[in-house]
Design a protein around this motif. Structure first.
Motif, PDB file in Angstrom:
ATOM      1  N   SER A  58     -19.186   6.444 -42.027  1.00 24.79           N
ATOM      2  CA  SER A  58     -17.891   6.925 -41.490  1.00 24.79           C
ATOM      3  C   SER A  58     -16.609   6.269 -42.702  1.00 24.79           C
ATOM      4  O   SER A  58     -17.365   4.712 -41.796  1.00 24.79           O
ATOM      5  N   ASP A  59     -15.621   6.525 -43.021  1.00 24.39           N
ATOM      6  CA  ASP A  59     -14.515   5.724 -43.233  1.00 24.39           C
ATOM      7  C   ASP A  59     -14.784   3.859 -42.021  1.00 24.39           C
ATOM      8  O   ASP A  59     -14.434   3.026 -42.698  1.00 24.39           O
ATOM      9  N   THR A  60     -14.566   4.383 -40.641  1.00 24.76           N
ATOM     10  CA  THR A  60     -14.863   2.996 -40.022  1.00 24.76           C
ATOM     11  C   THR A  60     -15.770   2.623 -40.499  1.00 24.76           C
ATOM     12  O   THR A  60     -15.234   0.920 -40.392  1.00 24.76           O
ATOM     13  N   ALA A  61     -16.767   2.909 -40.155  1.00 31.49           N
ATOM     14  CA  ALA A  61     -18.584   1.937 -40.335  1.00 31.49           C
ATOM     15  C   ALA A  61     -18.191   1.105 -41.737  1.00 31.49           C
ATOM     16  O   ALA A  61     -18.621   0.383 -41.772  1.00 31.49           O
ATOM     17  N   LYS A  62     -18.042   2.653 -42.766  1.00 28.84           N
ATOM     18  CA  LYS A  62     -18.064   2.160 -43.646  1.00 28.84           C
ATOM     19  C   LYS A  62     -17.488   0.497 -43.885  1.00 28.84           C
ATOM     20  O   LYS A  62     -17.326  -0.288 -44.354  1.00 28.84           O
TER      21      LYS A  62
END
Length: 85
Positions: free
Chosen positions: A31-35
């Motif tokens: 996900s963008d946040t995890a990335k």
């Protein structure tokens, strides 16, 4: 390289070889946040807060492929345990 949080820490370490039994994900599959958190941990070697949703997502994978392969581990300070995915 370690990301610190009051909840948990996400640790990534570079690895050279990947046993076939390990679950590998490419950075683009996060996900963008995890990335974003993963980039910060790897590139800045910084101390960042890791939200529980990012912790849960990264805990699913043994290895994340970025510029190299990185083994992912989660340390939960409240449980006094260390879990390597």
């Amino acid at each position: 390289m370690v990301a610190f949080s009051m909840r948990s820490r996400v640790t990534v370490s570079r690895i050279e070889s990947i046993p076939p039994s390990l679950e590998v994900r490419h950075i683009d599959e996060l996900s963008d946040t995890a990335k974003d958190c993963f980039y910060r941990v790897v590139c800045e070697d910084g101390q960042i807060a890791v939200e529980s949703d990012v912790e849960a997502e990264l805990a699913q994978y043994d290895v994340v492929k970025f510029t190299e392969y990185y083994r992912v581990s989660i340390v939960n300070p409240h449980a006094n345990c260390h879990v390597t995915a």
